[in-house]
Motif scaffolding. Sequence first.
Motif, PDB file in Angstrom:
ATOM      1  N   ALA A  25       0.834  -1.189   0.000  1.00 38.88           N
ATOM      2  CA  ALA A  25       0.000   0.000   0.000  1.00 38.88           C
ATOM      3  C   ALA A  25       0.881   1.255   0.000  1.00 38.88           C
ATOM      4  O   ALA A  25       1.896   1.318   0.694  1.00 38.88           O
ATOM      5  CB  ALA A  25      -0.911  -0.003   1.224  1.00 38.88           C
ATOM      6  N   THR A  45      -9.191  -3.843   0.390  1.00 40.65           N
ATOM      7  CA  THR A  45      -7.920  -4.548   0.172  1.00 40.65           C
ATOM      8  C   THR A  45      -8.139  -6.057   0.142  1.00 40.65           C
ATOM      9  O   THR A  45      -7.587  -6.768  -0.714  1.00 40.65           O
ATOM     10  CB  THR A  45      -6.920  -4.188   1.281  1.00 40.65           C
ATOM     11  OG1 THR A  45      -6.682  -2.783   1.263  1.00 40.65           O
ATOM     12  CG2 THR A  45      -5.605  -4.915   1.090  1.00 40.65           C
ATOM     13  N   LEU A  97      -9.845  -7.159  -3.142  1.00 42.58           N
ATOM     14  CA  LEU A  97      -8.883  -7.188  -4.255  1.00 42.58           C
ATOM     15  C   LEU A  97      -8.023  -8.449  -4.189  1.00 42.58           C
ATOM     16  O   LEU A  97      -7.766  -9.105  -5.206  1.00 42.58           O
ATOM     17  CB  LEU A  97      -7.992  -5.942  -4.213  1.00 42.58           C
ATOM     18  CG  LEU A  97      -8.621  -4.619  -4.663  1.00 42.58           C
ATOM     19  CD1 LEU A  97      -7.660  -3.461  -4.417  1.00 42.58           C
ATOM     20  CD2 LEU A  97      -9.003  -4.691  -6.144  1.00 42.58           C
ATOM     21  N   TYR A  98      -7.589  -8.779  -2.978  1.00 45.61           N
ATOM     22  CA  TYR A  98      -6.777  -9.980  -2.810  1.00 45.61           C
ATOM     23  C   TYR A  98      -7.602 -11.229  -3.084  1.00 45.61           C
ATOM     24  O   TYR A  98      -7.123 -12.182  -3.715  1.00 45.61           O
ATOM     25  CB  TYR A  98      -6.205 -10.018  -1.391  1.00 45.61           C
ATOM     26  CG  TYR A  98      -5.310 -11.203  -1.139  1.00 45.61           C
ATOM     27  CD1 TYR A  98      -4.104 -11.351  -1.820  1.00 45.61           C
ATOM     28  CD2 TYR A  98      -5.662 -12.190  -0.209  1.00 45.61           C
ATOM     29  CE1 TYR A  98      -3.283 -12.440  -1.603  1.00 45.61           C
ATOM     30  CE2 TYR A  98      -4.842 -13.281   0.028  1.00 45.61           C
ATOM     31  CZ  TYR A  98      -3.654 -13.400  -0.669  1.00 45.61           C
ATOM     32  OH  TYR A  98      -2.841 -14.482  -0.452  1.00 45.61           O
ATOM     33  N   LYS A 110      -7.929 -11.732  -6.721  1.00 45.05           N
ATOM     34  CA  LYS A 110      -6.657 -12.240  -7.248  1.00 45.05           C
ATOM     35  C   LYS A 110      -6.559 -13.750  -7.015  1.00 45.05           C
ATOM     36  O   LYS A 110      -6.130 -14.510  -7.900  1.00 45.05           O
ATOM     37  CB  LYS A 110      -5.514 -11.507  -6.544  1.00 45.05           C
ATOM     38  CG  LYS A 110      -4.129 -11.773  -7.101  1.00 45.05           C
ATOM     39  CD  LYS A 110      -3.112 -10.900  -6.357  1.00 45.05           C
ATOM     40  CE  LYS A 110      -1.705 -11.162  -6.863  1.00 45.05           C
ATOM     41  NZ  LYS A 110      -0.720 -10.327  -6.124  1.00 45.05           N
ATOM     42  N   ASP A 125      -1.981 -10.763   1.237  1.00 47.19           N
ATOM     43  CA  ASP A 125      -0.598 -10.575   0.826  1.00 47.19           C
ATOM     44  C   ASP A 125       0.002  -9.364   1.555  1.00 47.19           C
ATOM     45  O   ASP A 125      -0.577  -8.276   1.561  1.00 47.19           O
ATOM     46  CB  ASP A 125      -0.578 -10.348  -0.690  1.00 47.19           C
ATOM     47  CG  ASP A 125       0.823 -10.110  -1.227  1.00 47.19           C
ATOM     48  OD1 ASP A 125       1.793 -10.332  -0.487  1.00 47.19           O
ATOM     49  OD2 ASP A 125       0.933  -9.678  -2.393  1.00 47.19           O
ATOM     50  N   GLU A 168       2.339  -7.375   0.837  1.00 45.76           N
ATOM     51  CA  GLU A 168       2.592  -6.223  -0.027  1.00 45.76           C
ATOM     52  C   GLU A 168       1.344  -5.372  -0.223  1.00 45.76           C
ATOM     53  O   GLU A 168       1.443  -4.187  -0.524  1.00 45.76           O
ATOM     54  CB  GLU A 168       3.099  -6.711  -1.394  1.00 45.76           C
ATOM     55  CG  GLU A 168       4.490  -7.309  -1.360  1.00 45.76           C
ATOM     56  CD  GLU A 168       5.549  -6.276  -1.007  1.00 45.76           C
ATOM     57  OE1 GLU A 168       5.542  -5.192  -1.622  1.00 45.76           O
ATOM     58  OE2 GLU A 168       6.362  -6.530  -0.109  1.00 45.76           O
ATOM     59  N   SER A 169       0.173  -5.971  -0.047  1.00 42.71           N
ATOM     60  CA  SER A 169      -1.081  -5.252  -0.295  1.00 42.71           C
ATOM     61  C   SER A 169      -1.687  -4.637   0.960  1.00 42.71           C
ATOM     62  O   SER A 169      -2.563  -3.772   0.857  1.00 42.71           O
ATOM     63  CB  SER A 169      -2.117  -6.221  -0.915  1.00 42.71           C
ATOM     64  OG  SER A 169      -1.616  -6.796  -2.091  1.00 42.71           O
ATOM     65  N   TRP A 170      -1.248  -5.077   2.146  1.00 45.95           N
ATOM     66  CA  TRP A 170      -1.894  -4.643   3.386  1.00 45.95           C
ATOM     67  C   TRP A 170      -1.707  -3.137   3.588  1.00 45.95           C
ATOM     68  O   TRP A 170      -0.588  -2.620   3.511  1.00 45.95           O
ATOM     69  CB  TRP A 170      -1.334  -5.415   4.578  1.00 45.95           C
ATOM     70  CG  TRP A 170      -2.166  -5.234   5.815  1.00 45.95           C
ATOM     71  CD1 TRP A 170      -1.843  -4.529   6.928  1.00 45.95           C
ATOM     72  CD2 TRP A 170      -3.482  -5.745   6.038  1.00 45.95           C
ATOM     73  NE1 TRP A 170      -2.870  -4.583   7.850  1.00 45.95           N
ATOM     74  CE2 TRP A 170      -3.892  -5.315   7.324  1.00 45.95           C
ATOM     75  CE3 TRP A 170      -4.350  -6.528   5.275  1.00 45.95           C
ATOM     76  CZ2 TRP A 170      -5.135  -5.641   7.866  1.00 45.95           C
ATOM     77  CZ3 TRP A 170      -5.584  -6.858   5.810  1.00 45.95           C
ATOM     78  CH2 TRP A 170      -5.969  -6.415   7.087  1.00 45.95           C
TER      79      TRP A 170
END
Length: 720
Positions: free
Chosen positions: A2, A614, A617-618, A621, A704, A706-708
Amino acid sequence: MATLRQEALSLVQGRTRRSATPPSNKISDYFGVNTFNDAQMRQSLAPSVYKKVVEAIEKGTKIDTATAEEVASAVKTWAISKGVTHYTHWFQPLTGSTAEKHDSFFDALSGMERFKGSTLVQQEPDASSFPNGGIRSTFEARGYTAWDPSSPIFIFENTLCIPTIFVSYTGEALDYKTPLLKSMDAVNAAAVKVCQLFDRNVKKVQPSLGVEQEYFVVDKALFAARPDLVMAGRTVYGHNPARGQQLDDHYFGSIPTRVKDFMFEFEIEALKLGIPVSTRHNEVAPGQFEVAPLFEEINKATDHNQLLMDVMEKVAEKHDLKVLLHEKPFAGLNGSGKHNNWSLITDTGVNLFQPSSSARENLQFLTFLVATVKAVHDNADLLRASIASAGNDYRLGANEAPPAIISTFLGETLTEVLDELEKNGNIKIEKGDNMYMKLGIAKIPEIILDNTDRNRTSPFAFTGNKFEFRAVGSQANVAGPMTALNVIVADTLSQMSDDIEKEMSKGKDKKIAVVNVLRKYITESKAVRFEGDGYSEEWEKEAEKRGLSNLKSTPEALDVYTTKKIKDLFTKHKVMNEVELHARHEIMLENFIMKVQIESRVMGDLGLNHIIPTAILYQNKLIQNAKGMQSLGLDNSAAVETIKEVSKHIEALKTNITSMIDTRRKLNTDEDIARKAKGYQTLVKEGFFEKIRYAADKLELLVDDESWPLVKYRELLFIR
């Protein structure tokens, strides 16, 4: 990762050290240079004026107009010589923080700097927007600040600050300082009367206080990237990191470099202000620290603690750090308290809680020790109410903090002394050969200082020559609990004096009369003494058997202020009247409601606008990956299970936040503030906070990294 979290972490990696240079290598050269202290008054004031100011400080006499003019002139000259252009009355309204309104010395009409004695003594700030609990209507704005000569005038951030009380137009206290000063008078009067049974030379007894301040420090950028820390002072979400405090390696460990630089600079500024900071160290939790000053007269110590918190926060900004004073900023880690080390000192230089080799002094010591224990026993609910707050509720009863059950710890030796005294009127101390002497008839044997271990689980512990009230919250104004403590001890000492006089009127020798009353008080207060583990479930059960209260929430605890017993107590000693008590009850309930309300709104905002998007989105994915695996004939069962788990927590988060918002909306229509506060406690806080947090923290583990979107605990606590 984020964007905001990424930017914050990048900023931290680029931080450089900021060093500070003290004015001198010797602290004694600059200690108190920014205060109009005794030395400065001696130098600046005529001897006759200085004498009147000292009498006002020591005896509470009124400063006349002429004296005020002389002091104002000297203060103005001193302040201007240091480059000061503005002054303010510095006071402590019931917001919990300090307040100030700056005015310039410069008078444009005369073209000169002016500062009158009347301005020094009194000002009229707008009182309409400060909490008053219904004492005044909003349109009735008049309030007064009045100079407190017993607390030194000081210069802070280029402004002359005059410590004052703050009262309404009709005279009711709207601050913390006014009741504290009155409680000091109450305990002084009662303690002197008891002291004179032992020493007729005692004319004044003064409460003394040393405040150990715990706090967390995090990087400013990481703080700014956590909306919950910014808005609520604590993290409403956040999964515990793999490594927290379980290794016990942070406590008393090497202080991180940036934090040590910050500590060094804020200590310099504090010392200039006459705050006698003495100790610094790492606390138990990562990112947690403590600063402790030397003991001072209680009013000055209270002012200094409020000022110290302000100094810490302002200096931290210069180091790109943020000080967290909330009692529980991080779940699963130790919270922060403010340990209040309280004692009573006579004008003859005797600490009344100091054991001695003198028989007379030891009987006096035991008298004040027993009186304090009795006061705590009889008024435990008031002490609990005095430390009640939304923040402290997260800490009290947790793994590291004293429980909501108020008890006292005396240690093995003193426990044996009191038990023997209760049973036989004798004292028995194991010290080499057995000693067995009659208390008050022959002589009292020496009670050794620090002859027992400390008990960190006790909310009110005797620690050798003082009592340590450990249950006070880290962001509290200590004047609240210290006022309560002064009042209850004053009340018990007053009753003790009467009881001893009754015994003496029956023809009993004075020492025998004292011993008889001590034995009675020991028996009556025995239930509140506890030497074991205050954190254990067994203690809760045992306390219930003993009839001790366990007021676990703030709304429940604050009801104490509405009881006849407490109203009679405060009015009897002229510390607060019924109107002032009612006002404080309402203000504290309102504060609790607002704090929980803010936290619930932050939880809703972060959950709905940051975490759920978030997670979705994950989730999408994962769905695409699962479909791809299926099309290739690969086993996608693990991916499908993860998708299901993510979906479950998203639904739980959304459902509970929506229900919490509906509950909050209904509660806000209730005009009964006590019922509303209890609703926020049981229906909002207890009903939803843990459920919502559980779902969010589970998603933090699944989504993930990287996405948090939120800075994680491992980053907040370990990256500096």
